[in-house]
Design an enzyme around this catalytic site. Structure first.
Site, mmCIF file in Angstrom:
data_model
loop_
_atom_site.group_PDB
_atom_site.id
_atom_site.type_symbol
_atom_site.label_atom_id
_atom_site.label_comp_id
_atom_site.label_asym_id
_atom_site.label_seq_id
_atom_site.Cartn_x
_atom_site.Cartn_y
_atom_site.Cartn_z
ATOM 1 N N ARG A 113 27.528 4.301 8.978
ATOM 2 C CA ARG A 113 27.703 5.764 8.912
ATOM 3 C C ARG A 113 27.341 6.296 7.520
ATOM 4 O O ARG A 113 28.021 7.161 6.969
ATOM 5 C CB ARG A 113 29.144 6.169 9.252
ATOM 6 C CG ARG A 113 29.602 5.765 10.650
ATOM 7 C CD ARG A 113 28.802 6.477 11.728
ATOM 8 N NE ARG A 113 29.358 6.264 13.045
ATOM 9 C CZ ARG A 113 29.044 5.251 13.854
ATOM 10 N NH1 ARG A 113 28.163 4.335 13.479
ATOM 11 N NH2 ARG A 113 29.597 5.175 15.052
ATOM 12 N N SER A 133 33.767 10.720 16.920
ATOM 13 C CA SER A 133 34.790 10.171 15.996
ATOM 14 C C SER A 133 34.928 11.110 14.804
ATOM 15 O O SER A 133 33.932 11.430 14.160
ATOM 16 C CB SER A 133 34.373 8.799 15.479
ATOM 17 O OG SER A 133 34.167 7.902 16.531
ATOM 18 N N GLU A 188 34.048 11.620 9.203
ATOM 19 C CA GLU A 188 32.672 11.270 9.549
ATOM 20 C C GLU A 188 31.757 12.498 9.591
ATOM 21 O O GLU A 188 30.668 12.477 9.023
ATOM 22 C CB GLU A 188 32.625 10.522 10.889
ATOM 23 C CG GLU A 188 31.217 10.068 11.211
ATOM 24 C CD GLU A 188 31.018 9.672 12.652
ATOM 25 O OE1 GLU A 188 31.381 8.547 13.002
ATOM 26 O OE2 GLU A 188 30.473 10.482 13.418
HETATM 27 P P1 FAD Z 1 23.963 17.917 13.187
HETATM 28 O O1 FAD Z 1 25.409 17.953 13.535
HETATM 29 O O2 FAD Z 1 23.147 19.113 13.449
HETATM 30 O O3 FAD Z 1 23.849 17.549 11.640
HETATM 31 C C1 FAD Z 1 24.635 16.498 11.096
HETATM 32 C C2 FAD Z 1 24.253 16.347 9.620
HETATM 33 O O4 FAD Z 1 22.890 15.974 9.519
HETATM 34 C C3 FAD Z 1 24.372 17.641 8.820
HETATM 35 O O5 FAD Z 1 24.726 17.304 7.498
HETATM 36 C C4 FAD Z 1 22.968 18.211 8.837
HETATM 37 O O6 FAD Z 1 22.706 19.010 7.695
HETATM 38 C C5 FAD Z 1 22.128 16.954 8.818
HETATM 39 N N1 FAD Z 1 20.846 17.088 9.529
HETATM 40 C C6 FAD Z 1 20.653 17.259 10.857
HETATM 41 N N2 FAD Z 1 19.329 17.241 11.144
HETATM 42 C C7 FAD Z 1 18.690 17.073 9.971
HETATM 43 C C8 FAD Z 1 17.315 16.953 9.614
HETATM 44 N N3 FAD Z 1 16.319 16.994 10.521
HETATM 45 N N4 FAD Z 1 17.006 16.778 8.300
HETATM 46 C C9 FAD Z 1 17.998 16.721 7.365
HETATM 47 N N5 FAD Z 1 19.302 16.818 7.641
HETATM 48 C C10 FAD Z 1 19.654 16.981 8.942
HETATM 49 N N6 FAD Z 1 27.550 9.261 16.219
HETATM 50 C C11 FAD Z 1 27.332 7.927 16.177
HETATM 51 O O7 FAD Z 1 26.797 7.428 15.187
HETATM 52 N N7 FAD Z 1 27.693 7.114 17.224
HETATM 53 C C12 FAD Z 1 28.281 7.597 18.332
HETATM 54 O O8 FAD Z 1 28.584 6.851 19.241
HETATM 55 C C13 FAD Z 1 28.521 9.005 18.419
HETATM 56 N N8 FAD Z 1 29.134 9.531 19.500
HETATM 57 C C14 FAD Z 1 29.362 10.874 19.559
HETATM 58 C C15 FAD Z 1 29.990 11.394 20.698
HETATM 59 C C16 FAD Z 1 30.224 12.753 20.807
HETATM 60 C C17 FAD Z 1 30.892 13.290 22.048
HETATM 61 C C18 FAD Z 1 29.821 13.624 19.758
HETATM 62 C C19 FAD Z 1 30.023 15.109 19.877
HETATM 63 C C20 FAD Z 1 29.227 13.114 18.607
HETATM 64 C C21 FAD Z 1 28.991 11.729 18.500
HETATM 65 N N9 FAD Z 1 28.395 11.169 17.365
HETATM 66 C C22 FAD Z 1 28.138 9.816 17.313
HETATM 67 C C23 FAD Z 1 28.023 12.019 16.214
HETATM 68 C C24 FAD Z 1 26.645 12.717 16.424
HETATM 69 O O9 FAD Z 1 26.219 12.618 17.749
HETATM 70 C C25 FAD Z 1 25.577 12.106 15.510
HETATM 71 O O10 FAD Z 1 25.977 12.167 14.162
HETATM 72 C C26 FAD Z 1 24.228 12.801 15.666
HETATM 73 O O11 FAD Z 1 23.247 12.085 14.955
HETATM 74 C C27 FAD Z 1 24.281 14.251 15.163
HETATM 75 O O12 FAD Z 1 23.051 14.875 15.512
HETATM 76 P P2 FAD Z 1 22.903 16.434 15.371
HETATM 77 O O13 FAD Z 1 21.477 16.770 15.608
HETATM 78 O O14 FAD Z 1 23.871 17.107 16.253
HETATM 79 O O15 FAD Z 1 23.286 16.647 13.844
HETATM 80 N N1 EPU Z 2 41.820 2.166 19.895
HETATM 81 C C1 EPU Z 2 43.137 2.527 19.750
HETATM 82 N N2 EPU Z 2 43.521 3.760 20.188
HETATM 83 C C2 EPU Z 2 42.662 4.622 20.757
HETATM 84 C C3 EPU Z 2 41.304 4.253 20.904
HETATM 85 C C4 EPU Z 2 40.909 3.007 20.446
HETATM 86 O O1 EPU Z 2 43.963 1.766 19.238
HETATM 87 O O2 EPU Z 2 43.081 5.730 21.119
HETATM 88 C C5 EPU Z 2 41.396 0.841 19.403
HETATM 89 C C6 EPU Z 2 41.170 -0.133 20.559
HETATM 90 O O3 EPU Z 2 41.828 -1.335 20.250
HETATM 91 C C7 EPU Z 2 39.687 -0.396 20.546
HETATM 92 C C8 EPU Z 2 39.279 -0.068 19.110
HETATM 93 O O4 EPU Z 2 40.197 0.942 18.683
HETATM 94 O O5 EPU Z 2 39.380 -1.712 20.878
HETATM 95 C C9 EPU Z 2 37.859 0.452 18.983
HETATM 96 O O6 EPU Z 2 37.687 1.557 19.874
HETATM 97 P P1 EPU Z 2 36.242 1.946 20.419
HETATM 98 O O7 EPU Z 2 35.581 0.756 21.028
HETATM 99 O O8 EPU Z 2 36.403 3.170 21.245
HETATM 100 O O9 EPU Z 2 35.436 2.249 19.080
HETATM 101 P P2 EPU Z 2 35.752 3.210 17.866
HETATM 102 O O10 EPU Z 2 35.910 2.353 16.644
HETATM 103 O O11 EPU Z 2 36.872 4.129 18.138
HETATM 104 C C10 EPU Z 2 33.253 3.389 17.249
HETATM 105 C C11 EPU Z 2 32.370 4.488 16.731
HETATM 106 C C12 EPU Z 2 31.872 5.350 17.885
HETATM 107 C C13 EPU Z 2 31.092 4.467 18.846
HETATM 108 C C14 EPU Z 2 32.010 3.363 19.359
HETATM 109 C C15 EPU Z 2 31.280 2.391 20.251
HETATM 110 C C16 EPU Z 2 33.066 4.974 14.474
HETATM 111 C C17 EPU Z 2 33.773 5.903 13.566
HETATM 112 N N3 EPU Z 2 33.079 5.297 15.774
HETATM 113 O O12 EPU Z 2 34.415 4.022 17.785
HETATM 114 O O13 EPU Z 2 31.016 6.331 17.351
HETATM 115 O O14 EPU Z 2 30.610 5.220 19.934
HETATM 116 O O15 EPU Z 2 32.543 2.633 18.233
HETATM 117 O O16 EPU Z 2 30.454 1.582 19.470
HETATM 118 O O17 EPU Z 2 32.493 3.984 14.022
HETATM 119 C C18 EPU Z 2 30.985 8.513 16.419
HETATM 120 O O18 EPU Z 2 30.572 7.985 15.374
HETATM 121 O O19 EPU Z 2 31.130 9.756 16.538
HETATM 122 C C19 EPU Z 2 31.323 7.661 17.554
HETATM 123 C C20 EPU Z 2 31.807 8.131 18.696
#
Ligand code: FAD
Ligand code: EPU
Length: 337
Positions: A161, A234, A330
């Protein structure tokens, strides 16, 4: 560059909080960059789909929505294809497109909301894969010297991240990314629950598309859809701590989920820390913590960005008091100076 009439940001952030900016533009063609100087932008911020940002206040400067779209295979060998994706392209559609081309490497990253250009910003990751595993090149607009240049992925300081772009926010605008995808799938099924999900789907010899489907299914079970419950995924990063500290924590909390990292460090679950601090399912007004996943903060309706941030601060204090660990947000947090 197209200037939009409304400067409202509610439909441009997945937390769906109300905020506005000075002026709002859409970048649709790279040749628009030539006229940037004329616009006399003030503290410009580039936004993709707004799924990793929290506006706790109005943004005093100009915002540019990246709407550069398109993707193509630019080179191929027997084993690999090099794919260039314009920054404003939808990420999940890009994953599906790559699978249709018979290319693998992105399947574990299915259903992550947002744009391709934002993917390197925090080095998106899920289910044991990060974009750094396939990223080759990033073309950026460097606001320091007003010119475009190509950067190699290894120069982007990609970590968990984290990236150069997060460390120097707003200096670089990502215009497109180049990914090296595989024609010969090397599936990664090690993440907890992924293999079991494929088994439960009756898939014995998984293909890349099966992995993407399993990932989508797992994500739909765990994560609220922002179109129904506004959130940014997250809210906190999982802390990475020294193994010595982990051993101390495990003495009192043997159930704490942890994963080994390089350099005698371990990643620990922020969700678990929040749940153990009693915040899972908590709600103050319209700002709350998901009852299904403690790492997801939700705007249930009319919460302001400041209220969501106050909730996050309260959670941080509680976790600090109980475990002496400081959680880091994050999403990008926009705050008054
Ligand atoms: P934005 O929110 O528009 O921007 C995020 C940041 O990037 C800001 O600082 C912005 O200024 C900058 N930025 C955006 N585009 C550009 C560009 N072209 N050039 C320069 N800067 C830029 N993230 C994970 O890593 N793993 C996950 O599993 C994950 N799951 C998610 C689940 C949900 C339900 C949600 C809502 C979010 C999740 N995220 C996850 C976070 C998010 O999806 C990612 O960070 C994604 O890359 C954000 O894309 P965006 O276009 O919406 O960025
Ligand atoms: N857990 C709890 N309580 C909860 C949920 C989870 O205790 O309410 C514990 C469980 O033991 C579980 C562990 O946390 O095994 C990990 O949970 P999960 O597999 O859902 O992963 P996470 O660490 O919560 C991360 C990323 C997600 C990504 C998933 C799958 C970060 C900050 N988040 O979540 O990314 O989708 O792994 O790889 O690293 C995001 O960045 O926005 C995001 C959604």
């Amino acid at each position: 560059m197209k200037q939009l009439e409304s400067t409202g940001l509610q439909s441009h952030n997945s937390f769906s909080v109300t905020a506005s900016c000075r002026r709002l533009f859409a970048l649709e063609h790279t040749h628009d960059l030539a006229e940037l100087k004329k616009l006399q932008l003030q503290t410009p911020l580039m936004l993709g789909a707004g799924s990793n940002i929290l506006f706790t206040t109005d943004y005093p400067g100009d915002i540019i929505l990246n709407r550069l779209r398109g993707r193509q295979i630019i080179d191929a060998t027997d084993k690999h294809a090099y794919v260039r994706v314009q920054a404003g392209s939808d990420w999940h559609k890009t994953v599906l497109w790559s699978l249709k081309q018979g290319l693998s490497g992105l399947e574990n990253l299915a259903l992550i909301p947002g744009t391709a250009g934002a993917a390197p910003i925090q080095n998106i990751g899920a289910y044991g894969v990060e974009i750094s595993d396939t990223l080759e090149l990033v073309e950026v607009w460097d606001n320091k010297n007003n010119s475009a240049r190509m950067m190699k992925a290894q120069d982007c300081q990609l970590g968990y991240r984290d990236s150069l772009f997060r460390r120097q926010p707003d200096r670089y605008w990502i215009l497109n990314i180049t990914l090296k995808l595989s024609r010969v799938p090397r599936l990664r099924l090690g993440y907890k629950g992924l293999k079991q999900k494929l088994d439960s789907m009756g898939v014995e010899q998984p293909q890349a598309i099966d992995v993407a489907n399993a990932v989508c299914s797992l994500r739909n079970e765990k994560l609220p859809n922002p179109a129904q419950l506004a959130n940014a995924g997250s809210f906190f990063k999982n802390p990475i701590i020294d193994n010595q500290l982990l051993q101390l924590l495990l003495q009192d909390h043997p159930q704490l989920p942890h994963w080994p990292q390089e350099n005698s460090k371990s990643k620990i679950s922020a969700a678990w820390l929040i749940e153990a601090s009693g915040w899972k399912g908590h709600r103050t007004g319209d700002a709350g913590v998901s009852p299904d996943h403690a790492l997801i903060l939700i705007n249930y309706g009319k919460a302001s960005g400041a209220e969501v941030w106050q909730l996050a601060e309260n959670i941080r204090s509680a976790v600090k008091n109980k475990f002496n660990l400081l959680l880091k947000a994050e999403p990008r947090i926009i705050q008054a100076n």
